[in-house]
Write an enzyme that holds these catalytic residues in place. Structure first.
Site, PDB file in Angstrom:
ATOM      1  N   ARG A 297      -7.784   8.057   1.261  1.00 22.69           N
ATOM      2  CA  ARG A 297      -7.797   6.992   2.120  1.00 22.69           C
ATOM      3  C   ARG A 297      -8.092   7.579   3.629  1.00 22.69           C
ATOM      4  NH1 ARG A 297      -1.521   5.021   2.555  1.00 22.69           N
ATOM      5  NH2 ARG A 297      -0.599   6.948   3.554  1.00 22.69           N
TER       6      ARG A 297
ATOM      7  N   CYS B 173     -14.077   9.065  10.551  1.00 20.12           N
ATOM      8  CA  CYS B 173     -13.924   9.806  12.038  1.00 20.12           C
ATOM      9  C   CYS B 173     -13.633   8.601  13.015  1.00 20.12           C
ATOM     10  CB  CYS B 173     -15.305  10.333  12.138  1.00 20.12           C
ATOM     11  SG  CYS B 173     -15.567  10.588  14.211  1.00 20.12           S
TER      12      CYS B 173
ATOM     13  N   ASN C  63      -3.881   0.907   9.624  1.00 25.14           N
ATOM     14  CA  ASN C  63      -2.615   1.523   8.983  1.00 25.14           C
ATOM     15  C   ASN C  63      -2.189   2.928   9.267  1.00 25.14           C
ATOM     16  OD1 ASN C  63      -0.336   0.925   6.787  1.00 25.14           O
ATOM     17  ND2 ASN C  63      -1.187   2.662   6.251  1.00 25.14           N
ATOM     18  N   GLU C  64      -1.093   3.098  10.009  1.00 23.45           N
ATOM     19  CA  GLU C  64      -0.708   4.590   9.974  1.00 23.45           C
ATOM     20  C   GLU C  64      -1.733   5.381  10.624  1.00 23.45           C
ATOM     21  OE1 GLU C  64       2.951   4.871   6.721  1.00 23.45           O
ATOM     22  OE2 GLU C  64       0.849   5.795   6.256  1.00 23.45           O
TER      23      GLU C  64
ATOM     24  N   CYS D 196     -16.663  16.570  14.203  1.00 27.20           N
ATOM     25  CA  CYS D 196     -18.099  15.962  13.997  1.00 27.20           C
ATOM     26  C   CYS D 196     -19.143  16.052  14.977  1.00 27.20           C
ATOM     27  CB  CYS D 196     -18.156  14.976  13.057  1.00 27.20           C
ATOM     28  SG  CYS D 196     -17.948  13.434  14.269  1.00 27.20           S
TER      29      CYS D 196
ATOM     30  N   CYS E 222     -17.975  13.406  17.618  1.00 28.58           N
ATOM     31  CA  CYS E 222     -16.782  13.611  18.442  1.00 28.58           C
ATOM     32  C   CYS E 222     -17.156  14.372  19.650  1.00 28.58           C
ATOM     33  CB  CYS E 222     -15.926  14.120  17.345  1.00 28.58           C
ATOM     34  SG  CYS E 222     -14.924  13.020  16.572  1.00 28.58           S
TER      35      CYS E 222
ATOM     36  N   GLU F  95       7.851  -0.504   7.022  1.00 21.79           N
ATOM     37  CA  GLU F  95       7.661   0.189   5.765  1.00 21.79           C
ATOM     38  C   GLU F  95       9.078   1.110   5.871  1.00 21.79           C
ATOM     39  OE1 GLU F  95       4.546   2.403   4.598  1.00 21.79           O
ATOM     40  OE2 GLU F  95       3.119   1.419   5.376  1.00 21.79           O
TER      41      GLU F  95
ATOM     42  N   TRP G 251       5.806  11.329  -2.561  1.00 27.49           N
ATOM     43  CA  TRP G 251       4.843  12.439  -2.060  1.00 27.49           C
ATOM     44  C   TRP G 251       5.393  13.457  -1.410  1.00 27.49           C
ATOM     45  CZ3 TRP G 251       7.027  12.354   2.724  1.00 27.49           C
ATOM     46  CH2 TRP G 251       7.700  11.120   3.290  1.00 27.49           C
TER      47      TRP G 251
ATOM     48  N   GLU H 164       0.138   6.125  -5.848  1.00 26.69           N
ATOM     49  CA  GLU H 164       1.230   5.640  -5.303  1.00 26.69           C
ATOM     50  C   GLU H 164       1.981   4.901  -6.450  1.00 26.69           C
ATOM     51  OE1 GLU H 164       1.505   5.540  -0.419  1.00 26.69           O
ATOM     52  OE2 GLU H 164       0.575   3.994  -1.328  1.00 26.69           O
TER      53      GLU H 164
ATOM     54  N   PHE I 123       4.365   5.904  -8.565  1.00 25.53           N
ATOM     55  CA  PHE I 123       5.445   6.260  -8.498  1.00 25.53           C
ATOM     56  C   PHE I 123       6.503   6.290  -7.256  1.00 25.53           C
ATOM     57  CE2 PHE I 123       4.021   9.194 -12.007  1.00 25.53           C
ATOM     58  CZ  PHE I 123       4.438   8.606 -13.007  1.00 25.53           C
TER      59      PHE I 123
END
EC number: 3.2.1.23
Length: 675
Positions: free
Chosen positions: A114, A118, A152-153, A163, A166, A308, A316, A356, A358
């Site tokens: 995930r 860039c 997200n995050e 790259c 950038c 969250e 993790w 994810e 677990f």
């Protein structure tokens, strides 16, 4: 929660990430039943759904999302709808491999995890923004839609990209920042090591270099990457604001997270949200409390949402122990005590496949309401219904800690006297002492208005930019108390030394000059003999750093006891105008920091809202003339807390109390004094 002109949910948020696309639709109806039973009033949906919503570059499938949104509305559950751009689909990597980020060694990351994009990729932005527009236009008037959740995050896995896109954008960013190459060369000090630039196209990214890269370039690259990620966020934000101007828009932070200047980001968020995962065997979650306070402070004390946390265990870490019974509830109330107006989880239903599977959830692999986890989830959700009076109240704080992301980046660049001086760790030591004293804390930027605080702390303020010294001087001159520590006031905003003797911009305020400093080796210690702090007087161990201080008006409160500088000042105070400025020229042991701050808190007249045993956390939220005292027992035994005169209502149990409160292990009480 008062975060927009159109508030659809005037209660504490309660729910979690909901990923029904991972399940057959017959499971959805059972989800609705269990959500309502547990008091869930909002869920985050679509966060990782780009591939499900857009099977191909010109093909969209919203039918399943339509059914989901309608189902949520029918069951009285609101949607925090994500833009789904957090994980691009495989077809984007296939069509546009240049959209994948590149590491500092020049290797391109692969699709299959995930956040494989860039932030400056034109293809990523084009396709992502097209999807966002279609989502906004389709669901703008849907009764379930309460809030937008962008991506997200950000930077969780890819905080830097090297790259070609950038590189080109970095040059544009630099030209906008400096205007001329002469200004850039001066700011970066490029006459050192023959680094002078004569054309913008000569400038690259500070990737894999033979040895230390130019620190000015490194610092600007970190600024650039934070700005690049923010610009990607704003590309989606502008579309959502255009189509749904009344709805709140946000993304979820990760607490004291280095890659993003979150004060700057928060200006473009209607409500701050963040994700918290303390290790559950490490005792009282002081660092989580600190991050709650930081997140609340990003928008000047406005309540935040914990987007969250986990009910039981994450997946993790190297080892992933369970939260013990009652801990999830206790830590959830810590969130609310420190300014949270919502408690949510990752995720609603525990996944049966994927990386994810677990990771804990509100509904575990048992799939029903009979698990210990679900029973705790249900208890908490139904308790929160009793706390509407808390919504949009503010946390009481008369102490501020200066927190500056640019200082963090500069302090921890390579080529430093001691690489073990870590910014957040230096702040944590002083925050921990304040936490132990149950004194409320805000976090502020260096140029913030400090007039409302009795005490301001600025540990490890290595970078002092334009106007900062003047701001601190004005605060102390007017009667404030400041504390700062070693390796402060060293460089300007471009990481160039402030000449004139350390800490040059703060010398007058602190009444001293640091002529030399001695970074200590691992395991090396010294000691300081403190003689000017009353009950805190005594001898303490110190390590990490020793400043060799020459007094220029300040008074020594403690001196080093060993090495050639034995007897020289280690801790000082300087009267400045109506106030005082303290300086600590070493890293003292925990008992020293506790004693020092206890002494200063006494001087400025700050104390805990109640008398409570160590291990009992107290916090106060206020709205108007109403005051709510949170009492959280992190201990393994029942404790008694003495109450001041008068009658108090305990909101969770409904009882009226006089003189004494009894709190069970992992227990919580919320007190409201009766008129």
């Amino acid at each position: 929660m008062a975060v927009s002109k159109n508030v659809k949910l005037p209660h504490l948020f309660y729910g979690g990430d909901y990923n029904p696309e991972q399940w057959p639709e017959e499971v959805w109806l059972e989800d609705m039943r269990l959500m309502k039973k547990a008091g869930v009033n909002i869920v985050s949906i679509g966060i990782f759904s780009w591939a499900a919503l857009q099977p191909g570059p010109q093909t969209y499938d919203f039918a399943w999302m339509d059914r989901l949104m309608d189902l949520l509305a029918a069951n009285g559950i609101m949607a925090d709808l994500a833009t789904a751009t957090a994980s691009p689909p495989a077809w984007l990597a296939k069509l546009h491999p240049e959209s994948l980020p590149v590491d500092e060694n020049g290797a391109r990351y692969m699709q299959g995890s995930r956040q494989h994009y860039c932030p400056n990729s034109k293809a990523f932005r084009l396709y992502g923004q097209q999807l966002v527009r279609k989502l906004a236009e389709r669901y703008k008037d849907h009764p379930a839609l309460a809030m937008w959740h962008i991506n997200n995050e950000y930077a969780c896995h890819i905080s830097r990209c090297y790259c070609d896109e950038c590189t080109l954008e970095f040059r544009v960013w630099l030209e906008k920042r400096y205007g001329t190459l002469d200004e850039l060369n001066s700011s970066w000090g490029t006459n050192f090591w023959s680094q002078k630039y004569y054309g913008w196209d000569e400038i690259g990214l500070p990737g894999k270099t033979p040895t230390y890269a130019n620190p000015g370039q490194q610092l600007d690259y970190m600024r650039f990457m934070s700005d690049s990620l923010l610009d990607a966020y704003l590309g989606e934000h502008r579309i959502l604001r255009e189509i749904t101007p009344e709805l709140p828009i946000m993304t979820n932070f990760m607490g004291a997270f280095k890659p993003l200047d979150q004060f700057e980001w928060a200006e473009h968020m209607d409500v701050v949200t963040w994700d918290s995962y303390p290790e559950p065997t490490n005792g009282i979650p002081v660092f989580a409390a600190m991050q709650h306070d930081l997140m609340r402070s990003l928008k000047g004390g406005q309540p935040f949402i914990l987007m969250e946390q986990v009910t039981s265990q994450v997946n993790w870490r190297q080892h992933n122990p369970l939260k013990r019974p009652g801990v999830m509830r206790l830590w959830s109330y810590q969130t609310i005590a420190r300014g949270g107006d919502g408690v949510m989880f990752f995720q609603w239903r525990q996944s049966w496949a994927g990386a994810e599977k677990f990771h804990g959830a509100m509904v575990t692999h048992t799939g029903d309401e009979n698990s210990r986890i679900y029973r705790e989830v249900e208890q908490l959700g139904n308790e929160l219904k009793l706390l509407d009076a808390i919504v949009d109240s503010r946390v009481e704080s008369k102490v501020a800690i200066v927190f500056d992301w640019h200082n963090w980046w500069a302090l921890e660049l390579d080529s430093k006297p001691n690489r073990d001086v870590l910014y957040v760790e230096q702040i944590r030591q002083y925050y921990q002492a304040l936490f132990k004293s149950n004194v409320g804390v805000d976090f502020v930027q260096p140029n913030a208005d400090l007039s409302g605080y009795k005490l301001v702390l600025a540990p490890a303020m290595y970078m002092v930019g334009e106007g900062v010294a003047d701001n601190l001087e004005a605060y102390v001159q007017a009667g404030g108390t400041l504390l700062t520590t070693f390796f402060s006031g060293i460089v300007d905003e471009n990481d160039r030394i402030h000449l004139g003797g350390y800490p040059a911009p703060l010398r007058k305020l602190l009444g001293l000059c640091v002529e030399e400093f001695d970074p200590m080796l691992p395991g090396q210690t010294n000691s300081i003999n403190v003689t000017g702090l009353g009950d805190a007087d005594g001898e303490y161990s110190c390590n990490l750093w020793a400043d060799l201080i020459r007094l220029e008006g300040a008074v020594s409160l403690g001196s080093f006891q060993a090495d050639f500088f034995a007897g020289s000042p280690a801790v000082t105070v300087n009267k400045f105008g109506k106030g005082k400025a303290y300086y600590v020229g070493t890293q003292g042991e925990e008992s020293f920091v506790n004693g020092l701050l206890e002494h200063i808190l006494g001087e400025v007249g700050l104390e805990a809202p109640l008398e409570a045993p160590t291990g009992v956390e107290l916090s106060v939220r206020t709205t108007g003339d109403q005051r709510y005292i949170f009492v959280l027992n992190h201990l393994a035994e029942t404790v008694d807390v003495q109450l001041p005169e008068g009658a108090f209502v305990e909101l969770l149990g409904g009882s009226t109390l006089h003189n004494k409160l009894q709190v069970e292990p992992n227990g919580v009480a919320i007190l409201h004094k009766q008129d």
